[in-house]
Design a protein around this motif. Structure first.
Motif: not given
Length: 390
Positions: A79-89, A271-279
């Motif tokens: 999802a997008s960051h403002l929906v439910c795609g903003h994950q901890l990473p 849609t937010a980038l995959p959490a793996a990219i952020a990590a």
């Protein structure tokens, strides 16, 4: 070949014109991870055209972080960051980036292009004015156009011209947009002087540091390199260059970042980038912070290349960065020289109009390069200097 569809025939003719002008773009399929060598058509080529300035794109630490995040968070953010795609990473990366720069807050974007579009269109619009260096990246130019603000361009690094534009402007809100390191020339923007003009004429200064972050200012980028701090500064770092991953981060005052979170459409409606990219990006920040040895290796390779081309027939632009452009007389010459180097196992990109005003080879260097790699490039350039078309 003609078809019953005139619009397709017209496109085919336009492509044929690009071919005749040596301006048609084509992709090359890379069969390996990024690094000092790339596998193309089963053949290893020394890579002098990527932006992996610190050699982190395939670093083991980034691979480990990305794999662990896939195990914990899956592949897609959903999802997008403002929906439910903003994950901890994502949250950890934004906080770590802001802390590393010593700025109050940061916001992530999926690409540097989207960051530029989002920031500029969120801050200026009709009745406002944006002032941009003529050598700015295409994404900055597109953002300025799409903002619907008055778009005034000044000659490259021409502070007097910029001040004339600023003094004459009656715009409600003003924004100065520049690259910190110019991607095709490799030179630096005079950020201290630009900030002084922003202060004098009550303007934002938006700094796209795609090619400076991780390399300049002991890794903290161009603001640190110039020793600058101001609430007027808006700072962008892309993650696909020295960081070795993908995406972008914008940092500045907390109220600015809160506004962008609410108004930057390219951050909101995607849609937010995959959490793996952020990590992996957060892992890269740790390596950048402790990466002075990498930066010293990069500087050594830059000095080696410049020293090796001094006194030759080649025109090397004045640049102290990893971007070392060799100016050429025509697009045909640029393509021919690039191909001749490719035949010798060296991949150097030919950059042609309209991307740049004059054709060139854009040599890019990395901390991953060895002294022998640059020596091989120099030997080939010396060999080709006297050949027809070089």
């Amino acid at each position: 070949m003609d078809t019953p569809y005139p619009m397709l025939n017209e496109l085919a003719l336009n492509l044929a014109e690009l071919d005749a002008q040596h301006l048609r773009r084509r992709r090359t399929v890379v069969e390996s991870a990024q690094g000092r060598e790339l596998l193309v058509d089963g053949r290893r080529l020394l890579n002098f055209c990527g932006n992996d300035y610190l050699g982190l794109a395939a670093a083991p630490e980034l691979r480990v972080a990305a794999i662990a995040a896939v195990q914990d968070y899956g592949v897609g953010s959903g999802a997008s960051h403002l929906v439910c795609g903003h994950q901890l990473p994502h949250e950890r990366l934004e906080q770590r980036f802001a802390d590393y720069l010593g700025l109050p807050a940061a916001l992530g974007f999926s690409t540097g292009y989207m960051a530029n579009l989002g920031v500029i269109t969120a801050l200026v619009g009709r009745g406002d004015a944006v002032f941009a260096d003529k050598l700015n990246h295409a994404s900055l130019n597109d953002a300025c156009l799409l903002s619907r603000a008055d778009f005034l361009r000044f000659a490259h690094n021409d502070l007097a011209a910029l001040e004339r534009h600023l003094a004459a402007s009656t715009a409600r809100r003003k924004l100065i947009a520049v690259d910190a390191v110019y991607s095709m020339d490799g030179d630096l923007a005079p950020l201290a002087e630009l900030l002084a003009l922003a202060e004098r004429y009550d303007a934002w200064l938006y700094v796209d540091d795609a090619h400076g972050f991780g390399v300049l200012g002991e890794g903290r980028g161009s603001l640190a390199h110039h020793g600058l701090r101001s609430p007027r500064l808006i700072y962008l770092a892309t993650l696909g260059k020295a960081v070795g991953t993908a995406g972008a981060l914008v940092a500045g005052e907390a109220v600015l970042i809160a506004w962008l979170l609410n108004k930057a459409r390219t951050a909101i409606y995607t849609t937010a980038l995959p959490a793996a990219i952020a990590a992996a990006s957060e892992a890269a920040l740790g390596l950048i912070e402790a990466g002075e040895a990498r930066r010293l290796r990069l500087q050594a390779r830059i000095a080696q290349l410049r020293g090796g081309l001094a006194g030759t027939a080649y025109t090397l632009l004045e640049s102290t960065t990893a971007i070392q452009p060799i100016l050429l007389t025509s697009s045909e010459q640029a393509v021919a020289l690039s191909q001749a180097l490719r035949e010798r196992g060296l991949w150097v990109a030919a950059i042609r109009p309209p991307t740049v005003p004059s054709a060139r080879l854009r040599v890019t260097l990395s901390a991953a390069h060895e002294e022998a790699d640059v020596a091989a490039l120099l030997a080939a350039l010396h060999e080709l200097a006297g050949k027809p078309g070089a």
